[in-house]
Design a protein around this motif. Structure first.
Motif, PDB file in Angstrom:
ATOM      1  N   HIS A 285       0.821  -1.217   0.000  1.00 30.36           N
ATOM      2  CA  HIS A 285       0.000   0.000   0.000  1.00 30.36           C
ATOM      3  C   HIS A 285       0.854   1.266   0.000  1.00 30.36           C
ATOM      4  O   HIS A 285       0.765   2.087  -0.930  1.00 30.36           O
ATOM      5  CB  HIS A 285      -0.929  -0.022   1.212  1.00 30.36           C
ATOM      6  N   LYS A 286       1.688   1.428   1.002  1.00 32.95           N
ATOM      7  CA  LYS A 286       2.368   2.709   1.235  1.00 32.95           C
ATOM      8  C   LYS A 286       3.637   2.898   0.404  1.00 32.95           C
ATOM      9  O   LYS A 286       3.973   4.027   0.033  1.00 32.95           O
ATOM     10  CB  LYS A 286       2.688   2.857   2.723  1.00 32.95           C
ATOM     11  N   ILE A 287       4.353   1.810   0.139  1.00 33.10           N
ATOM     12  CA  ILE A 287       5.613   1.937  -0.596  1.00 33.10           C
ATOM     13  C   ILE A 287       5.417   1.726  -2.088  1.00 33.10           C
ATOM     14  O   ILE A 287       5.896   2.501  -2.913  1.00 33.10           O
ATOM     15  CB  ILE A 287       6.667   0.947  -0.047  1.00 33.10           C
ATOM     16  N   PHE A 288       4.681   0.662  -2.450  1.00 34.99           N
ATOM     17  CA  PHE A 288       4.570   0.303  -3.860  1.00 34.99           C
ATOM     18  C   PHE A 288       3.297   0.829  -4.521  1.00 34.99           C
ATOM     19  O   PHE A 288       3.202   0.849  -5.751  1.00 34.99           O
ATOM     20  CB  PHE A 288       4.658  -1.221  -4.021  1.00 34.99           C
ATOM     21  N   GLY A 289       2.303   1.239  -3.726  1.00 33.54           N
ATOM     22  CA  GLY A 289       1.083   1.824  -4.286  1.00 33.54           C
ATOM     23  C   GLY A 289       0.255   0.865  -5.123  1.00 33.54           C
ATOM     24  O   GLY A 289      -0.464   1.291  -6.028  1.00 33.54           O
ATOM     25  N   VAL A 290       0.319  -0.440  -4.827  1.00 29.84           N
ATOM     26  CA  VAL A 290      -0.362  -1.450  -5.646  1.00 29.84           C
ATOM     27  C   VAL A 290      -1.747  -1.783  -5.104  1.00 29.84           C
ATOM     28  O   VAL A 290      -2.659  -2.108  -5.867  1.00 29.84           O
ATOM     29  CB  VAL A 290       0.501  -2.734  -5.732  1.00 29.84           C
ATOM     30  N   ILE A 291      -1.923  -1.731  -3.784  1.00 30.52           N
ATOM     31  CA  ILE A 291      -3.219  -2.016  -3.173  1.00 30.52           C
ATOM     32  C   ILE A 291      -3.642  -0.836  -2.318  1.00 30.52           C
ATOM     33  O   ILE A 291      -2.835   0.056  -2.016  1.00 30.52           O
ATOM     34  CB  ILE A 291      -3.191  -3.309  -2.318  1.00 30.52           C
ATOM     35  N   GLU A 292      -4.915  -0.823  -1.935  1.00 34.23           N
ATOM     36  CA  GLU A 292      -5.406   0.215  -1.040  1.00 34.23           C
ATOM     37  C   GLU A 292      -6.439  -0.389  -0.096  1.00 34.23           C
ATOM     38  O   GLU A 292      -7.145  -1.333  -0.460  1.00 34.23           O
ATOM     39  CB  GLU A 292      -6.022   1.372  -1.823  1.00 34.23           C
ATOM     40  N   PRO A 293      -6.509   0.147   1.127  1.00 36.79           N
ATOM     41  CA  PRO A 293      -7.533  -0.322   2.059  1.00 36.79           C
ATOM     42  C   PRO A 293      -8.838   0.406   1.785  1.00 36.79           C
ATOM     43  O   PRO A 293      -8.845   1.618   1.557  1.00 36.79           O
ATOM     44  CB  PRO A 293      -6.953   0.069   3.427  1.00 36.79           C
ATOM     45  N   ILE A 294      -9.927  -0.312   1.781  1.00 39.43           N
ATOM     46  CA  ILE A 294     -11.222   0.347   1.651  1.00 39.43           C
ATOM     47  C   ILE A 294     -12.044   0.032   2.897  1.00 39.43           C
ATOM     48  O   ILE A 294     -12.052  -1.093   3.392  1.00 39.43           O
ATOM     49  CB  ILE A 294     -11.968  -0.063   0.369  1.00 39.43           C
ATOM     50  N   ARG A 295     -12.698   1.062   3.397  1.00 41.25           N
ATOM     51  CA  ARG A 295     -13.561   0.940   4.576  1.00 41.25           C
ATOM     52  C   ARG A 295     -14.962   1.395   4.195  1.00 41.25           C
ATOM     53  O   ARG A 295     -15.129   2.168   3.243  1.00 41.25           O
ATOM     54  CB  ARG A 295     -13.030   1.799   5.728  1.00 41.25           C
TER      55      ARG A 295
END
Length: 437
Positions: A285-295
Motif C-alpha cells: 500500500h504505502k511503498i509500492f502503491g499497488v493495493i489500497e484499504p477500503i472501509r
C-alpha cells in the motif's frame, strides 16, 4: 488516427509551470505507474518550445554524459567545450546556461541515475541550491518506478527532499476518454467490448493502444489478443512489480493473488499465506502503491473493518487469470488459457463493472464523498454511495451486469440500514447495469 487523447488539465498545469519558470527556476516531479503515458505527455508539452529530452540508461557515467552532451547540443545548441565525464559537471553547466537562457529540461527514468552514480542526487542538490535563484530552467524529472521516485523526493533523509516545486501524479484515463478511444477505433462497439477494454486496461494508455493498434476492438478479439504467445499482457504484470518490489517478490505475489481471488480481509489472506501479512500489506500500500484499504463510507479512519483491493484493473486481471495459470503459458497452451478466461469472465467482471461505475460517477457527478458500505456482519452491503454533505443528500447505487437482476426493494432496505448513519439526509436509490455504461 490520433493517438494522443485528453490530458488537458495536465497540459495546462505544465504550461503554467513553464511560464512561471521564465522568472524563477521550477523543479517538477512527474510520477505514475509504468505505461500510463508520462513520456508521451511530457513530449507533447514541449512541442515548439526550447527544450531537451534526456533518457536515462544504466550506462557508465562517462558514456551517459557523452550521449546526453550530444542531445543537448542538438536540442539546445549548447556547445560544451572539452569532455565532461560526470553528471554533476554536466548538470552544473546546464544550470549556468539557464541563467542567461530559459529552456525546459526533461530527464526521463530519473530514478535510474542512482545506478549510474550513487552520489549524484547529493551533488545535484548542492548544484540546484547554489544556482536556482538566478536560473530560468524548467526542470522536469520523470520516473516509472513509483516507490523509488517517492523515496527520492518524499523521504526527509534523502538529499532531494523538499527540492521539488511541483508534483504531478498521472492517473489513468477516465471512463469518458476510454469510451472516446474505443469509439474512434470501433464506432459500433458494445457495452461488453467497453467492459472488456476496461478490465484489461483500467484506463492505462499503453494497454488501450496496444489493443487498438492490433485491431482488437471487440471483446472476442481483445481476449484472443491477450491469450497469445506474443502478448505483453502475459508478462507485464510481473515486469512492473519486479521493478518495484525486487527479486524477493514471492510472498507479495501470493498476497496479490489472494486479493484478486476475492480474499480481501487480512485474516483471510493470513490463513492462505500461513503467516501474518500485516507488514507486507502495508508495503504494498504505502511503498509500492499497488493495493489500497477500503472501509465502509463514514466509518472511522481507525476502523478495523477493512478490505484490501488491487488499485490497478490490469493487475487484478493479471493475478486472477495470468499468474494463476503460469503452467499453461509455459506449456504454450494458450487455447486452454483462453477457455479459463471465458469461463470465469462474467463473474470476474462484476467487480470490474463496479470499478468502472465508481470512476464514471466520480468523473461526472464530482461527489464530495464516494465509496461502498457494508455492516460489521456483512449482512447489508451497498455497491456505491455518493454523498453531498452540502446538500445533505446521497445517491445509492446497486450494480449488476443485467438490469433484470437488480431488486430495488432489497436495495431500499439496505439503504434504510445505511441512512441511520446520516440523520436528516435525503436519499435516492438507482440501479446501474451494462446498458448504463
Amino acid at each position: 488516427m490520433n493517438a494522443f487523447y485528453d490530458r488537458k488539465t495536465e497540459l495546462q498545469v505544465l504550461s503554467e509551470i513553464e511560464s512561471q519558470s521564465q522568472k524563477n527556476a521550477c523543479f517538477t516531479v512527474v510520477t505514475g505507474r509504468r505505461r500510463i503515458g508520462k513520456t508521451v505527455l511530457l513530449k507533447k508539452s514541449i512541442e515548439n518550445k526550447k527544450s531537451a529530452y534526456l533518457f536515462t540508461t544504466r550506462n557508465a557515467e562517462k558514456e551517459l554524459c557523452k550521449k546526453w552532451q550530444k542531445t543537448l547540443q542538438e536540442s539546445l545548441g549548447i556547445k560544451i567545450f572539452g569532455q565532461i565525464d560526470t553528471l554533476s559537471d554536466l548538470f552544473e553547466q546546464l544550470m549556468i546556461f539557464s541563467q542567461s537562457t530559459h529552456f525546459t529540461l526533461i530527464i526521463d527514468e530519473f530514478q535510474d541515475l542512482e545506478f549510474v552514480n550513487k552520489a549524484f542526487f547529493s551533488q545535484m542538490q548542492n548544484i540546484w541550491d547554489s544556482n536556482k535563484e538566478n536560473s530560468k530552467i524548467n526542470l522536469i524529472v520523470c520516473g516509472s518506478v513509483y516507490s523509488m521516485m517517492i523515496k527520492i523526493f518524499r523521504e526527509k533523509k534523502e538529499p532531494l527532499f523538499g527540492r521539488a516545486t511541483h508534483f504531478i501524479h498521472l492517473k489513468p484515463f477516465t471512463p469518458s476518454v476510454v469510451k472516446q478511444i474505443l469509439h474512434d477505433y470501433n464506432p459500433d462497439y458494445s457495452s461488453e467490448d467497453l467492459l472488456c477494454l476496461y478490465m484489461l486496461s483500467g484506463g492505462v494508455a499503453k494497454y488501450i493502444f496496444l489493443l487498438m493498434f492490433a485491431g482488437a476492438t471487440t471483446k472476442e478479439k481483445m481476449l484472443r489478443s491477450v491469450a497469445n504467445m506474443a502478448s505483453p499482457f502475459l508478462t507485464d504484470g510481473k515486469d512492473i512489480l519486479v521493478s518495484e518490489i525486487g527479486k524477493d517478490y514471492g510472498i507479495y505475489f501470493s498476497i496479490l493473488s489472494a486479493i484478486a481471488e476475492g480474499l480481501t480481509s487480512q485474516s483471510e489472506i493470513d490463513s492462505v499465506i500461513q503467516k501474518n501479512t500485516g507488514a507486507y500489506l502495508q508495503n504494498l500500500h504505502k511503498i509500492f502503491g499497488v493495493i489500497e484499504p477500503i472501509r465502509p463510507i463514514y466509518s472511522k479512519p481507525e476502523s478495523r473493518n477493512v478490505r484490501w483491493q488491487i488499485v490497478d484493473d490490469y493487475l487484478r486481471f493479471y493475478f486472477f487469470f495470468i499468474y494463476a495459470h503460469q503452467d499453461l503459458i509455459e506449456l504454450g497452451n494458450y487455447d486452454t488459457l483462453l477457455e479459463y478466461i471465458l469461463r470465469d469472465y462474467e463473474t470476474f467482471t462484476g467487480r470490474t463493472l463496479e470499478h468502472y461505475f465508481t470512476a464514471k460517477l466520480s468523473e461526472e457527478k464530482k461527489p464530495e464523498k464516494i465509496g461502498g458500505w457494508w455492516d460489521k456482519k456483512s449482512q447489508n452491503e451497498i455497491d456505491i454511495i455518493t454523498v453531498s454533505d452540502l446538500k445533505k443528500s446521497c445517491h445509492i447505487y446497486e450494480v449488476k451486469r443485467q438490469a433484470k437482476k437488480i431488486d430495488l426493494q432489497k436495495v431500499q432496505a439496505k439503504a434504510e440500514a445505511f441512512m441511520q448513519n446520516l440523520p436528516g439526509y435525503s436519499h435516492t436509490v438507482t440501479g446501474l447495469c451494462m446498458e448504463d455504461m
